[in-house]
Design a protein around this motif. Structure first.
Motif, short mmCIF file in Angstrom:
data_model
loop_
_atom_site.label_atom_id
_atom_site.label_comp_id
_atom_site.label_asym_id
_atom_site.label_seq_id
_atom_site.Cartn_x
_atom_site.Cartn_y
_atom_site.Cartn_z
N ILE A 1 11.10 13.77 25.89
CA ILE A 1 12.07 13.98 26.97
C ILE A 1 13.34 14.62 26.43
N ARG A 2 13.77 14.19 25.25
CA ARG A 2 14.93 14.82 24.63
C ARG A 2 14.70 16.32 24.44
N ILE B 1 8.34 3.59 31.67
CA ILE B 1 9.20 4.68 31.20
C ILE B 1 8.64 6.05 31.60
N LYS C 1 10.11 9.32 24.35
CA LYS C 1 11.55 9.57 24.49
C LYS C 1 11.95 10.84 23.75
N GLN C 2 11.34 11.05 22.59
CA GLN C 2 11.64 12.27 21.84
C GLN C 2 11.16 13.51 22.60
N ALA D 1 16.27 4.57 30.73
CA ALA D 1 14.95 4.64 30.10
C ALA D 1 14.99 5.46 28.82
N LEU D 2 15.83 6.47 28.81
CA LEU D 2 15.93 7.35 27.64
C LEU D 2 16.93 6.86 26.61
N HIS D 3 18.03 6.26 27.07
CA HIS D 3 19.14 5.96 26.14
C HIS D 3 19.47 4.48 26.00
N LYS D 4 18.62 3.60 26.53
CA LYS D 4 18.91 2.18 26.46
C LYS D 4 19.16 1.71 25.02
N ASP D 5 18.39 2.24 24.09
CA ASP D 5 18.52 1.81 22.69
C ASP D 5 19.82 2.25 22.04
N ILE E 1 6.17 4.79 22.88
CA ILE E 1 7.34 4.88 23.77
C ILE E 1 8.44 5.69 23.12
N HIS E 2 8.67 5.45 21.83
CA HIS E 2 9.70 6.20 21.11
C HIS E 2 9.34 7.69 21.07
#
Length: 268
Positions: A217-218, A173, A214-215, A32-36, A210-211
């Protein structure tokens, strides 16, 4: 010193998971975090390797050739290359998804690698010995935890109870990190506020939301975030402002159109 090659059963002590379900859940959070970060072919390789880590949850010593052959059969002859698989290994190891251990045969020659999948790290505050004001931070952390527990006891509803107004891709996500339906709805509420403030339709900025999550969560992986939802809003709002100025530039910021841009800016 390298590990001695052998049947995967002998590496059971390397597993970090209680069962296969727990392993799959942590792998989904990683993806979910690193798929891209991975190409389509690399994702195929990573997911197929994970299937070889089912007998001992999160541990595989499958040979590259064996995994590639399985992919080739799964996709009716349309597999991935060895170089693609190796790129996946390098990326996944660098991201911390799994750790690679070399193994050797009895004669000292190199054998297949051992892949040990890691647990997805929890969001935790820095260790106390590294804090300047650790007591204050520790108390704040406990207060937030107690508040979250109280909310959880009050609602008792997981992500399956999330309102249908929240897009499914957004729920998919967020649920891995904030499983309560009310929390997911709150993240989406902040998305709608950001959309309104920046004159955008909320569904048009789904990818940006969504992006931004993710940031968040990072950030939470590396340091303590006292108010995740507020931090998420700040990230999203900043990205929307950046997007606004990019569009402004494309619409009129040329050598002969400065006045148009200034008028457009002040009419916002």
């Amino acid at each position: 010193m390298n590990l001695k090659a052998g049947n995967v059963d002998q590496f059971g002590g390397f597993s970090q998971f209680r069962n296969l379900q727990e392993f799959n859940t942590h792998l989904e959070m990683w993806l979910a975090l690193h798929k891209d970060n991975f190409s389509k072919g690399e994702l195929v390789g990573l997911k197929r390797l994970a299937r070889f880590a089912a007998k001992i949850p999160g541990v595989s010593n499958a040979k590259i050739g064996t995994v590639l052959k399985a992919i080739h059969e799964d996709y009716n002859g349309n597999g991935i290359s060895r170089s693609t698989f190796k790129r996946m290994i390098a990326k996944a190891a660098e991201l911390g998804i799994f750790t690679v251990h070399e193994t050797e045969r009895k004669n000292g020659s190199q054998s297949s690698n051992l892949y040990v999948f890691n647990r997805f790290p929890k969001s935790e505050p820095p260790k106390e010995e590294k804090m300047d004001h650790h007591n204050k931070t520790s108390n704040l952390s406990k207060a937030i935890k107690n508040q979250e527990n109280t909310k959880r006891n009050e609602t008792g509803l997981d992500y399956t109870f999330t309102s249908d107004r929240v897009p499914k891709s957004f729920v998919d996500i967020v649920k891995y990190f904030f499983p309560e339906g009310k929390n997911i709805e709150e993240f989406w509420r902040m998305t709608k506020i950001a959309a309104y403030r920046n004159n955008r339709d909320q569904h048009q900025l789904l990818d940006t939301a969504i992006h931004s999550f993710k940031q968040l969560i990072r950030k939470m992986k590396s340091s303590f975030v006292a108010k995740p939802i507020a931090y998420f809003y700040c990230i999203l709002n900043k990205k929307l402002e950046e997007l606004y100025f990019e569009e402004l530039f494309e619409m009129g910021f040329t050598a002969g159109n400065e006045n148009f841009c200034m008028n457009f800016f002040y009419k916002r």
